[in-house]
Design an enzyme around this catalytic site. Structure first.
Site, short mmCIF file in Angstrom:
data_model
loop_
_atom_site.label_atom_id
_atom_site.label_comp_id
_atom_site.label_asym_id
_atom_site.label_seq_id
_atom_site.Cartn_x
_atom_site.Cartn_y
_atom_site.Cartn_z
CG ASN A 146 -0.46 -0.23 2.52
OD1 ASN A 146 0.58 -0.86 2.68
ND2 ASN A 146 -1.14 0.28 3.52
CD GLU B 253 -1.76 4.61 4.45
OE1 GLU B 253 -1.31 5.44 5.27
OE2 GLU B 253 -2.48 3.64 4.78
CB CYS C 295 -5.23 -1.44 -2.03
SG CYS C 295 -6.56 -0.81 -0.98
CD GLU D 136 -5.37 -6.00 -1.74
OE1 GLU D 136 -4.80 -4.92 -1.52
OE2 GLU D 136 -6.22 -6.48 -0.97
CB CYS E 87 -10.68 -2.99 0.60
SG CYS E 87 -10.13 -2.32 -0.99
CB CYS F 223 -8.67 -4.87 -3.48
SG CYS F 223 -7.54 -3.46 -3.45
N1 THU Z 1 -5.32 -1.74 2.32
C1 THU Z 1 -4.75 -2.49 1.33
O1 THU Z 1 -3.63 -2.23 0.89
N2 THU Z 1 -5.46 -3.55 0.85
C2 THU Z 1 -6.69 -3.92 1.30
O2 THU Z 1 -7.32 -4.80 0.73
C3 THU Z 1 -7.24 -3.28 2.49
C4 THU Z 1 -6.63 -1.98 2.86
C5 THU Z 1 -4.58 -0.56 2.81
C6 THU Z 1 -5.17 0.74 2.38
C7 THU Z 1 -4.65 1.67 3.44
O3 THU Z 1 -3.36 2.12 3.06
C8 THU Z 1 -4.51 0.79 4.67
O4 THU Z 1 -4.56 -0.56 4.21
C9 THU Z 1 -5.61 0.99 5.70
O5 THU Z 1 -6.85 0.90 5.13
#
Ligand code: THU
Length: 135
Positions: free
Chosen positions: A44, A46, A55, A57, A90, A93
């Site tokens: 991830n 941000e 994310c 994925e 999520c 994703c």
């Molecule tokens: N996140 C992912 O990278 N993949 C997911 O499927 C769930 C959430 C990340 C997004 C964000 O940077 C952090 O987790 C918190 O939500």
């Protein structure tokens, strides 16, 4: 080429170490093997403008597509701790994975403790959206 679950999970754990999770402090790594046996990873990433974060994925899928891959054979997502449990993809994703998945695609969700769960895309995203006329 096939890849053992443990090897894919270790690749996702390695990718997770690079997570840029400045705002949530929630690190996620993803590793996938495509239909040609190639490995692609993501973490991830941000952003101060929160909705712009990506994310793990999404990163792994973008890497696959950029290398010419079009099918996910198996994807491992590592995130979360014992309290939260394995980090399942999520909602967004799930749709991203669906685009490049079939009924044989294996989705592994793993947490810090090593607990892992295995899913199909249909289990994670039933009655999914797809463009009419396209499979
Ligand atoms: N996140 C992912 O990278 N993949 C997911 O499927 C769930 C959430 C990340 C997004 C964000 O940077 C952090 O987790 C918190 O939500």
């Amino acid at each position: 080429m096939t890849i053992a679950n443990d090897d894919l999970i270790n690749a996702a754990k390695e990718a997770r170490r690079n997570a840029y999770k400045r705002y949530s402090n929630f690190a996620v790594g993803a590793a996938l093997i495509d239909d040609r046996g190639h490995l692609h990873v993501g973490c991830n990433v941000e952003n101060a403008a929160y909705p712009l974060g990506n994310c793990a994925e999404a990163g792994a899928i973008a890497a696959m597509v950029m290398q010419g891959g079009r099918r996910i054979a198996k994807i491992a997502v590592v995130g979360g701790s014992g309290e939260i449990g394995p980090c399942t993809p999520c909602g967004g994703c799930r749709q991203r994975i669906h685009e490049f998945a079939d009924e044989d695609t294996v989705i592994l969700a793993i947490d810090d403790s090593g607990e892992w769960q295995e899913y199909t895309i249909d289990a994670l995203l039933p009655a999914s959206f797809h463009m009419p006329g396209l499979t």
